[in-house]
Scaffold this motif. Structure first.
Motif, PDB file in Angstrom:
ATOM      1  N   GLN A   1       2.765   6.003  -2.825  1.00  0.00           N
ATOM      2  CA  GLN A   1       3.960   6.904  -3.425  1.00  0.00           C
ATOM      3  C   GLN A   1       3.899   7.118  -4.892  1.00  0.00           C
ATOM      4  OE1 GLN A   1       6.071   8.428  -1.512  1.00  0.00           O
ATOM      5  NE2 GLN A   1       7.142   9.271  -3.324  1.00  0.00           N
ATOM      6  N   LYS A   2       3.341   6.033  -5.818  1.00  0.00           N
ATOM      7  CA  LYS A   2       3.399   6.228  -7.057  1.00  0.00           C
ATOM      8  C   LYS A   2       2.052   7.058  -7.335  1.00  0.00           C
ATOM      9  CE  LYS A   2       4.825   1.514  -8.422  1.00  0.00           C
ATOM     10  NZ  LYS A   2       4.368   0.301  -9.365  1.00  0.00           N
ATOM     11  N   GLN A   3       0.955   7.252  -6.566  1.00  0.00           N
ATOM     12  CA  GLN A   3      -0.005   8.140  -6.799  1.00  0.00           C
ATOM     13  C   GLN A   3       0.355   9.598  -6.459  1.00  0.00           C
ATOM     14  OE1 GLN A   3      -3.150   7.061  -4.210  1.00  0.00           O
ATOM     15  NE2 GLN A   3      -4.062   5.383  -5.986  1.00  0.00           N
ATOM     16  N   ARG A   4       1.282   9.898  -5.670  1.00  0.00           N
ATOM     17  CA  ARG A   4       1.773  11.120  -5.304  1.00  0.00           C
ATOM     18  C   ARG A   4       2.569  11.590  -6.481  1.00  0.00           C
ATOM     19  NH1 ARG A   4       2.840  15.012  -1.713  1.00  0.00           N
ATOM     20  NH2 ARG A   4       5.148  15.456  -1.273  1.00  0.00           N
ATOM     21  N   ASN A   5       3.498  10.726  -6.683  1.00  0.00           N
ATOM     22  CA  ASN A   5       4.413  11.067  -7.853  1.00  0.00           C
ATOM     23  C   ASN A   5       3.906  11.445  -9.304  1.00  0.00           C
ATOM     24  OD1 ASN A   5       6.781  10.821  -6.301  1.00  0.00           O
ATOM     25  ND2 ASN A   5       7.248   8.732  -7.007  1.00  0.00           N
ATOM     26  N   ALA A   6       2.767  10.651  -9.495  1.00  0.00           N
ATOM     27  CA  ALA A   6       1.982  10.943 -10.586  1.00  0.00           C
ATOM     28  C   ALA A   6       1.352  12.502 -10.410  1.00  0.00           C
ATOM     29  CB  ALA A   6       0.749   9.724 -10.894  1.00  0.00           C
TER      30      ALA A   6
ATOM     31  N   PRO B   1       0.801  -1.309  -0.093  1.00  0.00           N
ATOM     32  CA  PRO B   1      -0.025  -0.003  -0.024  1.00  0.00           C
ATOM     33  C   PRO B   1       0.882   1.259   0.005  1.00  0.00           C
ATOM     34  CG  PRO B   1      -0.919  -1.606   1.512  1.00  0.00           C
ATOM     35  CD  PRO B   1       0.303  -1.971   1.082  1.00  0.00           C
ATOM     36  N   GLN B   2       1.917   1.305   0.618  1.00  0.00           N
ATOM     37  CA  GLN B   2       2.758   2.616   0.705  1.00  0.00           C
ATOM     38  C   GLN B   2       3.514   2.619  -0.876  1.00  0.00           C
ATOM     39  OE1 GLN B   2       3.161   4.523   3.182  1.00  0.00           O
ATOM     40  NE2 GLN B   2       4.539   5.853   2.257  1.00  0.00           N
ATOM     41  N   ASN B   3       3.820   1.753  -1.460  1.00  0.00           N
ATOM     42  CA  ASN B   3       4.449   1.825  -2.534  1.00  0.00           C
ATOM     43  C   ASN B   3       3.205   2.421  -3.622  1.00  0.00           C
ATOM     44  OD1 ASN B   3       6.877   1.013  -1.930  1.00  0.00           O
ATOM     45  ND2 ASN B   3       6.572  -1.068  -2.848  1.00  0.00           N
ATOM     46  N   LYS B   4       2.058   1.858  -3.610  1.00  0.00           N
ATOM     47  CA  LYS B   4       1.104   2.334  -4.355  1.00  0.00           C
ATOM     48  C   LYS B   4       0.581   3.819  -4.044  1.00  0.00           C
ATOM     49  CE  LYS B   4      -3.632   1.191  -5.547  1.00  0.00           C
ATOM     50  NZ  LYS B   4      -4.996   0.320  -5.158  1.00  0.00           N
TER      51      LYS B   4
END
Length: 103
Positions: A42-47, A37-40
């Motif tokens: 982080q990907k949304q934040r970077n996007a 969940p943390q990786n997911k």
């Protein structure tokens, strides 16, 4: 006391398997409940950070609301009111406010 030692000597492989299986289960649970969940997120934040453009309304980590006046790869200049402009690091942006919510 001697009976337990005799039992372990007769079945030495069963002890190792019984130690490894719970360890593997704990690692799998840790991965699915915390790391994935943390990786997911982080990907949304970077996007979200990569899609920002001039004129977007945002909220910083400190809670400051503003509109992007200038944006570069790592620096954002926010217009807080007609006169005040503040410079922030791009990572200091918490979220982008949608147009419907801002109005």
């Amino acid at each position: 006391m001697f009976q337990g030692m005799a039992l372990q000597a007769a079945n030495p492989g069963g002890g190792i398997v019984s130690l490894i299986v719970p360890l593997v289960l704990m690692v799998a649970i840790f991965y699915f409940l915390m790391i994935r969940p943390q990786n997911k997120k982080q990907k949304q934040r970077n996007a979200m950070l990569s899609q920002l453009k001039k004129g977007d309304k945002i909220v910083t980590i400190g809670g400051l609301h503003g509109t992007i006046a200038e944006i570069t790869e790592d620096v954002v200049v926010l217009r807080v009111n007609d006169v005040t402009k503040l410079t922030f690091d791009r990572n200091a942006i918490s979220s982008a406010v949608s147009r419907e919510t801002a109005e």
